[in-house]
Design an enzyme around this catalytic site. Structure first.
Site, mmCIF file in Angstrom:
data_model
loop_
_atom_site.group_PDB
_atom_site.id
_atom_site.type_symbol
_atom_site.label_atom_id
_atom_site.label_comp_id
_atom_site.label_asym_id
_atom_site.label_seq_id
_atom_site.Cartn_x
_atom_site.Cartn_y
_atom_site.Cartn_z
ATOM 1 N N CYS A 69 11.346 -14.371 -23.136
ATOM 2 C CA CYS A 69 11.698 -13.982 -21.770
ATOM 3 C C CYS A 69 10.822 -12.803 -21.373
ATOM 4 C CB CYS A 69 13.175 -13.571 -21.752
ATOM 5 S SG CYS A 69 13.745 -12.946 -20.165
ATOM 6 N N CYS A 180 7.022 -16.019 -16.244
ATOM 7 C CA CYS A 180 8.447 -16.189 -16.530
ATOM 8 C C CYS A 180 8.572 -17.506 -17.283
ATOM 9 C CB CYS A 180 9.248 -16.243 -15.233
ATOM 10 S SG CYS A 180 10.970 -16.758 -15.474
HETATM 11 N N1 DGL Z 1 12.935 -16.604 -18.534
HETATM 12 C C1 DGL Z 1 13.082 -15.276 -17.985
HETATM 13 C C2 DGL Z 1 11.710 -14.607 -17.897
HETATM 14 O O1 DGL Z 1 10.796 -15.040 -18.562
HETATM 15 C C3 DGL Z 1 13.882 -15.398 -16.749
HETATM 16 C C4 DGL Z 1 14.323 -14.138 -16.162
HETATM 17 C C5 DGL Z 1 15.641 -14.191 -15.441
HETATM 18 O O2 DGL Z 1 16.643 -14.518 -16.053
HETATM 19 O O3 DGL Z 1 15.628 -13.802 -14.267
HETATM 20 O O4 DGL Z 1 11.497 -13.632 -17.219
#
Ligand code: DGL
Length: 265
Positions: A69, A180
């Site tokens: 993430c 993301c």
């Molecule tokens: N997969 C997360 C990232 O890479 C998502 C972030 C979120 O939950 O807003 O930033």
């Protein structure tokens, strides 16, 4: 065992690359869906979640952590490394370097959550490249919600993606970095919304290669040649996560729900 986590299903785009690269490594994946999205939360809250999750993954036998993430990496990686000096931790890096190297127009975009785009990590990275390439920050508002609801192809999803990529029409960007981990699941829609000739850069493979290097450096690589049983846990919505695993990743593994003790949050 490798422990991986994300706010939700997005990190599965990294899980997919990692398990392709390291098919013999067992992985425990935690989706913090009760707190998803992280993008609108404070750095303090994201750090508290990341700490509790890391503690849980280690208690389950994880010997290397992949923060799948970008938002959690930005808010928590530095502090987690300080608190767990013995634990190898791999974080997400927006792939600015390869995009900058490949860009002919000298203009690239980083598509990420608002929390990532305003975090020190991204601002430092941007400053580092300021002399060589223009970096356009592009918030993917609504993208995480689309992926979490399993909506990867509807007209609505198409419109949301189109709307967020609209600013690109006014720039000569030729590389779009996915900053993301949810966004690779929307790549087919992103591709159709991009001006022609623009390339998408996803750091999942580079991050998986880094995990492989650290596994070897710390003597943690699995010696078994049998396919491992992967495990998936979530803090909410196990049923829809199972659906996603089955339909998007062809995985029939069971998903269990876990509650994490995070004190005051
Ligand atoms: N997969 C997360 C990232 O890479 C998502 C972030 C979120 O939950 O807003 O930033």
């Amino acid at each position: 065992m490798i422990g991986m986590f994300d706010s939700g299903l997005g990190g599965l785009s990294v899980w997919r690359e990692l398990t392709r690269l390291l098919p013999q490594e067992p992985v425990l994946y935690l989706a913090d869906r009760a707190y998803c999205p992280y993008g609108g939360r404070s750095a303090v809250d994201i750090l508290a979640r990341s700490e509790a999750i890391t503690r849980y993954l280690v208690s389950q036998g994880a010997r290397l952590i992949v923060i799948a993430c970008n938002t959690a990496t930005s808010a928590a990686a530095r502090e987690l490394r300080r608190r767990y000096p013995e634990l190898p931790i791999v974080g997400m890096e927006p792939a600015v370097k390869p995009a900058a190297l490949q860009s002919r127009s000298r203009q690239i975009a980083v598509l990420a959550t608002r929390a990532t785009l305003k975090g020190d990590k991204f601002l430092e990275l941007k400053a580092q490249y300021d002399d060589s390439v223009d970096i356009l920050p592009l918030p993917g508002d609504g993208f995480v919600e689309l992926v979490e609801s399993g909506d990867l192809a509807s007209d609505h999803a198409h419109r949301v993606v189109q709307r967020q990529l609209q600013p690109l029409q006014a720039h000569a960007v030729d590389q779009v970095v996915l900053g993301c981990t949810h966004y690779p699941f929307l790549s087919p829609l992103i591709e159709t919304a991009l001006p022609s000739g623009v390339e998408i850069v996803d750091p999942a493979r580079a991050v998986s290669l880094q995990a492989e290097r650290l596994l070897h450096r710390h003597g943690l690589a699995s010696l078994s040649d049998k396919a491992p049983a992967h495990r998936f846990v979530t803090t909410a919505d196990a049923a829809s996560m199972s659906d996603f695993l089955r339909h998007v990743l062809d995985q029939t593994a069971e998903v269990s729900t876990v509650e994490l003790d995070v004190g005051k949050i």
